[in-house]
Design a protein around this motif. Sequence first.
Motif, PDB file in Angstrom:
ATOM      1  N   LEU A  52      42.354 -28.195  39.000  1.00 43.95           N
ATOM      2  CA  LEU A  52      42.033 -28.666  37.653  1.00 43.95           C
ATOM      3  C   LEU A  52      42.892 -29.868  37.279  1.00 43.95           C
ATOM      4  CD1 LEU A  52      40.361 -28.234  35.113  1.00 43.95           C
ATOM      5  CD2 LEU A  52      42.120 -26.662  34.290  1.00 43.95           C
ATOM      6  N   LEU A  53      44.170 -29.809  37.624  1.00 43.37           N
ATOM      7  CA  LEU A  53      45.054 -30.945  37.345  1.00 43.37           C
ATOM      8  C   LEU A  53      44.590 -32.187  38.107  1.00 43.37           C
ATOM      9  CD1 LEU A  53      48.500 -29.126  37.443  1.00 43.37           C
ATOM     10  CD2 LEU A  53      47.547 -30.312  35.465  1.00 43.37           C
ATOM     11  N   ALA A  54      44.202 -31.987  39.363  1.00 43.06           N
ATOM     12  CA  ALA A  54      43.718 -33.116  40.169  1.00 43.06           C
ATOM     13  C   ALA A  54      42.441 -33.694  39.574  1.00 43.06           C
ATOM     14  CB  ALA A  54      43.477 -32.659  41.605  1.00 43.06           C
ATOM     15  N   LEU A  55      41.601 -32.817  39.025  1.00 43.83           N
ATOM     16  CA  LEU A  55      40.350 -33.269  38.412  1.00 43.83           C
ATOM     17  C   LEU A  55      40.611 -34.125  37.178  1.00 43.83           C
ATOM     18  CD1 LEU A  55      37.239 -33.033  38.482  1.00 43.83           C
ATOM     19  CD2 LEU A  55      37.456 -31.007  37.036  1.00 43.83           C
ATOM     20  N   MET A  56      41.707 -33.868  36.503  1.00 46.65           N
ATOM     21  CA  MET A  56      42.044 -34.630  35.301  1.00 46.65           C
ATOM     22  C   MET A  56      42.419 -36.078  35.615  1.00 46.65           C
ATOM     23  SD  MET A  56      41.740 -32.686  32.595  1.00 46.65           S
ATOM     24  CE  MET A  56      40.328 -31.897  33.375  1.00 46.65           C
ATOM     25  N   VAL A  57      42.953 -36.309  36.818  1.00 45.04           N
ATOM     26  CA  VAL A  57      43.483 -37.638  37.155  1.00 45.04           C
ATOM     27  C   VAL A  57      42.421 -38.731  37.110  1.00 45.04           C
ATOM     28  CG1 VAL A  57      44.606 -39.022  38.942  1.00 45.04           C
ATOM     29  CG2 VAL A  57      45.431 -36.708  38.449  1.00 45.04           C
ATOM     30  N   PRO A  58      41.262 -38.577  37.787  1.00 50.09           N
ATOM     31  CA  PRO A  58      40.259 -39.650  37.706  1.00 50.09           C
ATOM     32  C   PRO A  58      39.636 -39.795  36.318  1.00 50.09           C
ATOM     33  CG  PRO A  58      39.394 -37.774  38.917  1.00 50.09           C
ATOM     34  CD  PRO A  58      40.852 -37.512  38.717  1.00 50.09           C
ATOM     35  N   ILE A  59      39.754 -38.754  35.499  1.00 55.36           N
ATOM     36  CA  ILE A  59      39.158 -38.808  34.159  1.00 55.36           C
ATOM     37  C   ILE A  59      40.134 -39.374  33.134  1.00 55.36           C
ATOM     38  CG2 ILE A  59      38.131 -37.429  32.300  1.00 55.36           C
ATOM     39  CD1 ILE A  59      37.305 -35.386  34.447  1.00 55.36           C
ATOM     40  N   LEU A  60      41.370 -38.877  33.171  1.00 52.97           N
ATOM     41  CA  LEU A  60      42.352 -39.235  32.144  1.00 52.97           C
ATOM     42  C   LEU A  60      43.589 -39.940  32.694  1.00 52.97           C
ATOM     43  CD1 LEU A  60      42.209 -35.894  30.101  1.00 52.97           C
ATOM     44  CD2 LEU A  60      41.171 -38.080  29.464  1.00 52.97           C
ATOM     45  N   GLY A  61      43.636 -40.122  34.007  1.00 52.65           N
ATOM     46  CA  GLY A  61      44.808 -40.753  34.599  1.00 52.65           C
ATOM     47  C   GLY A  61      45.930 -39.749  34.798  1.00 52.65           C
ATOM     48  N   VAL A  62      47.153 -40.254  34.854  1.00 53.26           N
ATOM     49  CA  VAL A  62      48.308 -39.380  35.045  1.00 53.26           C
ATOM     50  C   VAL A  62      49.167 -39.389  33.781  1.00 53.26           C
ATOM     51  CG1 VAL A  62      48.360 -39.714  37.540  1.00 53.26           C
ATOM     52  CG2 VAL A  62      49.657 -41.260  36.065  1.00 53.26           C
ATOM     53  N   GLY A  63      50.058 -38.414  33.702  1.00 53.12           N
ATOM     54  CA  GLY A  63      50.940 -38.336  32.542  1.00 53.12           C
ATOM     55  C   GLY A  63      50.752 -37.047  31.766  1.00 53.12           C
ATOM     56  N   LYS A  64      51.242 -37.051  30.552  1.00 54.07           N
ATOM     57  CA  LYS A  64      51.241 -35.833  29.739  1.00 54.07           C
ATOM     58  C   LYS A  64      49.856 -35.468  29.206  1.00 54.07           C
ATOM     59  CE  LYS A  64      56.085 -35.966  28.282  1.00 54.07           C
ATOM     60  NZ  LYS A  64      56.468 -36.894  29.350  1.00 54.07           N
ATOM     61  N   VAL A  65      49.031 -36.464  28.901  1.00 58.69           N
ATOM     62  CA  VAL A  65      47.722 -36.175  28.301  1.00 58.69           C
ATOM     63  C   VAL A  65      46.847 -35.330  29.224  1.00 58.69           C
ATOM     64  CG1 VAL A  65      45.558 -37.173  27.465  1.00 58.69           C
ATOM     65  CG2 VAL A  65      47.745 -38.154  26.752  1.00 58.69           C
ATOM     66  N   PRO A  66      46.644 -35.720  30.487  1.00 57.94           N
ATOM     67  CA  PRO A  66      45.825 -34.863  31.355  1.00 57.94           C
ATOM     68  C   PRO A  66      46.441 -33.487  31.578  1.00 57.94           C
ATOM     69  CG  PRO A  66      46.869 -36.620  32.618  1.00 57.94           C
ATOM     70  CD  PRO A  66      47.057 -36.953  31.183  1.00 57.94           C
ATOM     71  N   ALA A  67      47.769 -33.422  31.603  1.00 60.04           N
ATOM     72  CA  ALA A  67      48.432 -32.122  31.765  1.00 60.04           C
ATOM     73  C   ALA A  67      48.150 -31.227  30.564  1.00 60.04           C
ATOM     74  CB  ALA A  67      49.936 -32.319  31.939  1.00 60.04           C
ATOM     75  N   ILE A  68      48.228 -31.797  29.373  1.00 58.12           N
ATOM     76  CA  ILE A  68      47.969 -31.029  28.152  1.00 58.12           C
ATOM     77  C   ILE A  68      46.515 -30.566  28.109  1.00 58.12           C
ATOM     78  CG2 ILE A  68      47.747 -31.243  25.639  1.00 58.12           C
ATOM     79  CD1 ILE A  68      50.300 -32.997  25.737  1.00 58.12           C
ATOM     80  N   VAL A  69      45.594 -31.440  28.505  1.00 62.04           N
ATOM     81  CA  VAL A  69      44.173 -31.067  28.505  1.00 62.04           C
ATOM     82  C   VAL A  69      43.926 -29.904  29.470  1.00 62.04           C
ATOM     83  CG1 VAL A  69      41.842 -31.836  29.087  1.00 62.04           C
ATOM     84  CG2 VAL A  69      43.360 -33.340  27.795  1.00 62.04           C
ATOM     85  N   ALA A  70      44.517 -29.984  30.656  1.00 58.39           N
ATOM     86  CA  ALA A  70      44.342 -28.909  31.636  1.00 58.39           C
ATOM     87  C   ALA A  70      44.926 -27.594  31.120  1.00 58.39           C
ATOM     88  CB  ALA A  70      44.997 -29.296  32.960  1.00 58.39           C
ATOM     89  N   LEU A  71      46.110 -27.656  30.549  1.00 55.36           N
ATOM     90  CA  LEU A  71      46.742 -26.444  30.015  1.00 55.36           C
ATOM     91  C   LEU A  71      45.969 -25.900  28.817  1.00 55.36           C
ATOM     92  CD1 LEU A  71      50.483 -27.533  30.278  1.00 55.36           C
ATOM     93  CD2 LEU A  71      49.327 -25.807  31.666  1.00 55.36           C
ATOM     94  N   PHE A  72      45.423 -26.795  28.022  1.00 51.73           N
ATOM     95  CA  PHE A  72      44.575 -26.388  26.899  1.00 51.73           C
ATOM     96  C   PHE A  72      43.385 -25.569  27.395  1.00 51.73           C
ATOM     97  CE2 PHE A  72      40.459 -27.878  25.166  1.00 51.73           C
ATOM     98  CZ  PHE A  72      40.425 -27.140  23.988  1.00 51.73           C
ATOM     99  N   ILE A  73      42.755 -26.041  28.461  1.00 50.80           N
ATOM    100  CA  ILE A  73      41.601 -25.327  29.026  1.00 50.80           C
ATOM    101  C   ILE A  73      42.012 -23.933  29.488  1.00 50.80           C
ATOM    102  CG2 ILE A  73      39.983 -25.301  30.975  1.00 50.80           C
ATOM    103  CD1 ILE A  73      39.862 -28.381  30.716  1.00 50.80           C
ATOM    104  N   TYR A  74      43.183 -23.853  30.129  1.00 55.21           N
ATOM    105  CA  TYR A  74      43.652 -22.555  30.608  1.00 55.21           C
ATOM    106  C   TYR A  74      44.038 -21.619  29.467  1.00 55.21           C
ATOM    107  CZ  TYR A  74      43.759 -23.426  35.630  1.00 55.21           C
ATOM    108  OH  TYR A  74      43.402 -23.642  36.931  1.00 55.21           O
TER     109      TYR A  74
END
Length: 210
Positions: free
Chosen positions: A66-88
């Motif tokens: 899921l974290l890897a999936l966030m990278v092409p969509i939102l790039g790297v950094g805190k925002v994609p991490a927060i989105v992934a954790l939000f989903i979980y």
Amino acid sequence: MNTFLLEHGQELILKTGEHIAISAISLLLGALVAVPLGIALTRTPKISGYVIGFASLLQTIPSLALLALMVPILGVGKVPAIVALFIYSLLPILRNTFIGMDNVNPDLKDAAKGMGMTNLQSILTVEIPAALSTIMAGIKLSAVYVIAWATLASYIGGGGLGDLIFSGLNNYLPDLIIGGTIPVTILALVTDFLFGKLEDKLTPVSERGE
């Protein structure tokens, strides 16, 4: 330990702060979405199974995937991490909110209706207070999960205590591994304890088995 704190104390404080911030934002967003959605699903039981099933499906996606999936969509950094954790964070809160609201004593609902309350008034003043301990149990579970999963945010530049852990793993520095793991464990235990106390406070005396 003293040497570790002297060398990495400032970094430890910074990474702990990042970890707490990432976890708290993700959990808050999860609660803001899952609680109203769970309440709404009790009013639309025909689709509740599908929505909760979809949330369950999201939960089965491996964390790193899921974290890897966030990278092409939102790039790297805190925002994609927060989105992934939000989903979980969604499933435990959503499921417990639905269960808590669905199990509210029908007599309470009838009494609210008999007093002339609107549906919204009944939800806010009668049903949510009655279901609050169950909802809090879901939030507690999500909080502990999110704190643990937030260590993986380091893989996509999200920061947090995972930076210490994975830096230690990559460079074979046991002090960094332990120095990152212990605070994560403490955060999870303290969070579980505090939310547990809050859950107890919100549980009606008649249901505590005292």
